[in-house]
Design an enzyme around this catalytic site. Structure first.
Site, PDB file in Angstrom:
ATOM      1  N   GLU A  44      -6.505  10.132   2.890  1.00  0.00           N
ATOM      2  CA  GLU A  44      -6.255   9.103   1.879  1.00  0.00           C
ATOM      3  C   GLU A  44      -6.496   9.752   0.526  1.00  0.00           C
ATOM      4  O   GLU A  44      -7.581  10.263   0.258  1.00  0.00           O
ATOM      5  CB  GLU A  44      -7.201   7.916   2.049  1.00  0.00           C
TER       6      GLU A  44
ATOM      7  N   HIS B  96       3.703   0.943  -0.719  1.00  0.00           N
ATOM      8  CA  HIS B  96       3.037  -0.360  -0.679  1.00  0.00           C
ATOM      9  C   HIS B  96       3.056  -1.031  -2.042  1.00  0.00           C
ATOM     10  O   HIS B  96       3.343  -2.233  -2.159  1.00  0.00           O
ATOM     11  CB  HIS B  96       1.594  -0.209  -0.204  1.00  0.00           C
TER      12      HIS B  96
ATOM     13  N   ARG C  94      -8.592  10.602   9.982  1.00  0.00           N
ATOM     14  CA  ARG C  94      -8.118  10.187   8.668  1.00  0.00           C
ATOM     15  C   ARG C  94      -9.286  10.387   7.710  1.00  0.00           C
ATOM     16  O   ARG C  94     -10.347   9.799   7.886  1.00  0.00           O
ATOM     17  CB  ARG C  94      -7.670   8.721   8.703  1.00  0.00           C
TER      18      ARG C  94
ATOM     19  N   ASP D 241      -7.724  -1.785   2.879  1.00  0.00           N
ATOM     20  CA  ASP D 241      -8.015  -1.849   1.444  1.00  0.00           C
ATOM     21  C   ASP D 241      -7.153  -2.880   0.741  1.00  0.00           C
ATOM     22  O   ASP D 241      -7.634  -3.677  -0.069  1.00  0.00           O
ATOM     23  CB  ASP D 241      -7.774  -0.482   0.799  1.00  0.00           C
ATOM     24  N   GLN D 242      -5.851  -2.837   1.022  1.00  0.00           N
ATOM     25  CA  GLN D 242      -4.915  -3.669   0.269  1.00  0.00           C
ATOM     26  C   GLN D 242      -5.036  -5.143   0.633  1.00  0.00           C
ATOM     27  O   GLN D 242      -4.540  -6.002  -0.097  1.00  0.00           O
ATOM     28  CB  GLN D 242      -3.479  -3.184   0.500  1.00  0.00           C
TER      29      GLN D 242
ATOM     30  N   ASP E 144     -11.238   9.904   4.444  1.00  0.00           N
ATOM     31  CA  ASP E 144     -11.299   8.877   3.407  1.00  0.00           C
ATOM     32  C   ASP E 144     -11.431   9.499   2.024  1.00  0.00           C
ATOM     33  O   ASP E 144     -12.236  10.408   1.804  1.00  0.00           O
ATOM     34  CB  ASP E 144     -12.493   7.959   3.677  1.00  0.00           C
TER      35      ASP E 144
ATOM     36  N   ASN F 238      -9.636  -5.763  -0.274  1.00  0.00           N
ATOM     37  CA  ASN F 238     -10.062  -5.661  -1.664  1.00  0.00           C
ATOM     38  C   ASN F 238      -9.502  -6.781  -2.536  1.00  0.00           C
ATOM     39  O   ASN F 238      -9.767  -6.812  -3.738  1.00  0.00           O
ATOM     40  CB  ASN F 238      -9.677  -4.291  -2.240  1.00  0.00           C
TER      41      ASN F 238
END
Length: 623
Positions: free
Chosen positions: A300, A328, A264, A395-396, A266, A399
């Site tokens: 991402e 999301h 993945r 992150d969600q 970034d 953060n």
């Protein structure tokens, strides 16, 4: 010495017959310092040439420690070190990857269409916080229905705890998690269980402490472009060929030496170059060439660029998937009513959700109020399985000021309904560790930087939330967990014992059942179709139809409020207002809901009309 072309493309300390070949990305004067063993001492290239340092040292062997002196200066670790036993400032250790005894020769890999991804942070996933601790719990994930794990970055970082996005030794698994062979054991164990393993890799920036790459190659970064983390990677200016070679080799090394099934990438939007995407395409090609099995490449990228996940034959980048955040963001706005930052771009309606499921993402070129510019492109030619969607990720959650998870902020009934939607959409679902049992633990932002730098990080972390109404008062901001505190890290570690407790066991059972259905019925899995089938009958409801090879499923979800969902109109539109409709699952089944309140189902017309007195979801199979 005769070497293969593959050797010539690989950086690091490379054990071979009779010694070790040392290859370092340096265009200046370099001295190799071997600290122990029969080859101990200072070693220089006899020709005095500059460029990539490349030297074979007889007698050097795996287990020995070494470093480099740049221009006669202080000793530094190898930028391509395979292991840093004393941390990112210490000497590097020679590791022989060929010495590991793999047992996965028969592992065929996983198809990109077959993924249920489980994102995990090695340090907080298990009580041990190690590769071995994670490996010991892979059986539980397999039994839950997971098909792939995605490790957050493991490249070594300063201190003993970090999310991984401050990595500075890009080839070395963090010694905080174990030896490189412990990571290999994790991958080998995963393959034995039928699990693919992906790794999150970060090339757009390096961490703020222990970053010695610029000392080896002064043009590793460029001020021609800037990212949220500072100067951008130098991908096209003077000195860029060495930078590109280093990045591409790093990606292929993870596949080659650790048998990983995918990467993945970034924040690919921060890999800035005039020939957009060329470095990403190079990384993908090299990673795939490093294995005889399929290698999956996800990215991402918040730009919603369809080209990234188009086939090369269609002038695409050829990636297997991209994190499609619109799903999301719509869900978060709908369920928790967030409205700050990028959530300002979303109304959080079920109509937006239905559009996102039909298209893959919501923004296809329209104006983004948050960005003040157009965002997105037309995804109508992209197979749905190439959109990776989630209800939460690192992150969600992390953060957010307190690291709270979505299920901490909404009622359990709405969480169950949202989970059904996530695990029945035609896209590829991603879970964040612990969500499958509604983990009570947060996932907070944590670091272990040197004290002065750490103090600045703590101040910056609290300052960034000053614009949020709930943290306008300084005393409230002071309550935000200190990233540098060991307690912040400890609070984020999963509590596996709670999986069987009330409030958690039912959610675990629901996820297990949903993933079993997804596995057993391809019609409920990720789709090769280029469009989904979803509609919003009203402001609180969503209806989806999933069909493949004669199997037809209808999903009715009440995501907010109460009310009836009538499946007759959409079924009639599809010519399916007859036949037998069998209830397959309800989120109000007693096995899933401790305070079960089943919806009433009216079948007077044959096609169900479902009356919810709170949020919930049902799945019907039509035959």
């Amino acid at each position: 010495m005769n070497t293969s072309s593959r050797d010539l493309e690989t950086f690091g300390a490379l054990p071979t017959r009779g010694g070790v070949r040392f290859v370092a990305p340096c265009e200046g004067d370099l001295t190799l310092l071997i600290h122990d063993g029969p080859a101990a001492g200072r070693h220089r290239r006899e020709d005095g040439a500059t460029g990539v340092f490349d030297l074979f040292v007889p007698g050097a062997a795996a287990g020995g420690r070494y470093s480099y002196a740049i221009g006669g200066g202080e000793a530094r670790p190898d930028p391509a070190s395979r292991f840093q036993p004393d941390g990112v400032h210490g000497a590097s250790q020679i590791v022989d990857p060929s010495a590991f005894d793999w047992s996965d020769a028969a592992w065929p890999g996983r198809s990109p269409r077959d993924l249920v991804i489980y994102e995990l942070h090695v340090g907080t996933f298990s009580p041990e916080g190690t590769f071995a601790g994670a490996a010991a719990r892979l059986g539980a994930l397999r039994d839950q229905g997971i098909t792939a794990i995605e490790l957050m970055p493991v490249a070594d970082f300063p201190g003993d705890r970090n999310w991984g996005y401050d990595g500075v030794c890009l080839y070395a698994p963090s010694r905080a998690y174990g030896h490189p062979d412990d990571l290999r054991r994790l991958v080998d164990r995963a393959h034995t269980l039928g699990l693919a393993v992906m790794l999150d890799v970060v090339y757009n920036h390096l961490g703020p402490e222990g970053n010695y790459l610029s000392a080896f190659h002064a043009e590793y970064f460029t001020d021609r472009h800037h990212t949220p983390w500072g100067c951008a990677l130098n991908l096209e200016g003077p000195g860029s060929p060495l930078v590109r070679r280093f990045v591409v080799d790093n990606a292929s090394h993870w596949i080659r030496e650790y048998h990983l099934d995918g990467l993945r990438l970034d924040a690919t939007h921060a890999l800035v170059e005039d020939d957009e995407g060329s470095i990403v395409r190079e990384i993908a090609a090299a990673a795939r060439a490093a294995s005889t099995r399929p290698v999956i490449i996800h990215a991402e990228d918040h730009r919603n660029l369809a080209d990234m996940i188009q086939d090369p034959a269609a002038v695409g980048w050829g990636l297997d998937g991209v994190w499609a955040d619109d799903f999301h963001h719509v869900m978060r706005r709908l369920l928790a009513r967030d409205e700050h930052g990028y959530y300002a771009d979303f109304q959080g309606t079920t109509a937006e959700l239905a559009t996102t499921i039909r298209q893959g993402w919501l923004y296809t070129g329209q104006l983004s109020p948050h960005q003040g510019s157009a965002r997105g492109s037309d995804p109508s030619a992209v197979p749905m399985h190439r959109f990776v969607v989630c209800l939460q990720n690192h992150d969600q959650i992390g953060n957010r000021a307190m690291g709270e998870r979505l299920h901490h902020e909404i009622a359990a009934d709405a969480w169950r309904a949202a989970s059904v939607v996530l695990l029945t959409v035609p896209m590829t679902p991603l879970l964040f560790m612990g969500q499958e049992w509604s983990a009570s633990t947060p996932f907070q932002y944590f670091t272990d930087l040197e004290p002065e730098l750490g103090r600045l990080v703590t101040q910056g972390r609290r300052r960034e939330f000053a614009a949020f109404p709930e943290f306008a008062d300084e005393s409230r901001r002071d309550a935000i967990p200190d990233p540098q505190a060991a307690a912040t890290y400890a609070a984020s570690r999963l509590r596996w014992e709670e999986r069987t407790e009330p409030g958690h066991a039912g959610i675990a059972a629901l996820y297990r059942r949903l993933l079993a259905l997804r596995s057993r019925h391809p019609a409920l899995g990720a789709s090769d179709d280029t469009a989904g089938d979803a509609a919003a009958p009203d402001a609180g409801s969503l209806v989806m139809r999933r069909a493949l090879d004669g199997e037809v499923f209808w999903i009715a979800a009440r995501l907010s409020g109460t009310g009836a969902v009538d499946l007759f109109p959409p079924a009639e539109a599809h010519g399916e207002a007859d036949g037998e409709w069998t209830l397959v699952l309800s989120t109000e089944d007693p096995a899933f809901a401790d305070d079960s309140r089943p919806p009433s189902i009216d079948r007077q017309r044959g096609v169900p009309l479902v009356r919810f007195d709170r949020p919930g979801a049902v799945i019907f199979r039509r035959t």
